[in-house]
Design a protein around this motif. Sequence first.
Motif: not given
Length: 420
Positions: A131-146, A201-203, A205-213
């Motif tokens: 989760n520390i790595m996911t925050m570094l990479l995409i600024n998001k933290k997850f539940q293990k079931t995600d 492709s999921i990531i 999509g999210q980045i493109m959304k952030d850029i549009q916002l």
Amino acid sequence: PELTFTEWGKELGGVFCVKILNDTFLVLNSYDAIYEALVTKGISFGGRPQGNNFRLEYVSDGFKNIVFDNPGARWKLLRKTSHRQIKMFDTGLKRIEELNLKVIRELANEFRSHESESFNPRETIYNTIMNIMTMLLINKKFQKTDKEFKLFTEIERLSISSISSSGRGVELDILPWLRFFGNSTYKKLVRLRQLRDELWSIIKGQIMKDIQLDDKGSNGLMHALFCLYQNQQEGKSPDTFPLEEVNLKTAFVDMIVAGTTTTSNSFYGFLNIISQHHDIQEKLQEEVDRVVGTDRMVSLTDRSTMPYTQATVLELLRLTSVVSMSVPHATMETTSVSGIPIPAGVQMLPNLWAMHHEEDFWGDPHAFRPERFLDEAGDVVSASHENRKHLMPFGAGTRVCVGEILAIGRLFLLLAMMAQ
Ligand code: HEM
């Protein structure tokens, strides 16, 4: 191999060659030889072995990532951009530190919930570091079931089990045509690339959304790399080396793989070691009680006033040497080490384990003694002290680990949190 090479080094010295089939490996066992190759001659020894390396070539789409590429404009650009983001993630942003502390606090709570019952902490630690790595990479933290989190962990585990330089899968490097005959490692590599593309492709999509916002916040390392790539596509960064999307995907996997098992194995090592050293537990606890107390969580800014904890991190990195043979290097040109001429294109393995356990230098290398890194006044010895110079868990020079600063900081927080 690190133990075998350390043994052989006692007879053969700090520099020797090993021939396996058609490959020659130059093994460096001593501090002098490793320092000369990694630092003094960092450019000459700064390549990666790309011949007879089918597995790495396949997962990196032809060495288009950071870890396996040879030094050049593309490698430099990816490395520099990632390094800048990692530094910012480390201490630059208070909000990020708070998020990191939040996942570390969750780890502490999870440990606490077991009360006096014994339990296996492996998965919880692994998930925290991931989760520390996911925050570094995409600024998001997850539940293990995600779903995304499961993709992150499966990619990491498949990589570790299919690209190790010893063990299962090596046969594919030497005989790549085995892939046409149901080779099980090849099946893993194919799956690995599929999962990587799915997660990317999921990531994306999210980045493109952030850029549009037009979200100007810190959105992680992948956002920064993607913006650089997009600016290049639109001709806004014409002076930088042109990146392809595959470079982003492969650098993404680099970070997931290089950052997770290394840091979590170090922390497992810590728990194992201190469970046998009550005196060290007490010293760590005394320091955190005195400096931080119990009303707040430890912060990275406490580092300068917690030398014992810092020295424990250094000693942990030395004793465990989790990346024991570093990542293989290759000579980029004709060169030499310890006066021995070395041709271009030779694979070089720096035996960090051997250097960190050299008896003549450390005296009692198998003992865990944080005091090695403290001076008489109880402060951490400076970077020019011989013991610090002989400590290279992240390599050194041209190809030194990009995540060093992050790993040291997170280990400090984890150790201090445990003591607290
Ligand atoms: C305890 C934790 C870690 C240890 C012991 C460690 C160790 C190493 C070592 C020995 C190397 C090879 C250096 C060389 O080729 O000479 C390396 C490379 C690398 N590490 Fe780490 N690492 C750790 C954590 C991390 C983290 C957290 C990240 C990412 C955020 C990371 C990213 C990388 C990358 C991208 C490279 C390749 C650099 C290049 O080829 O230019 N590492 N690491």
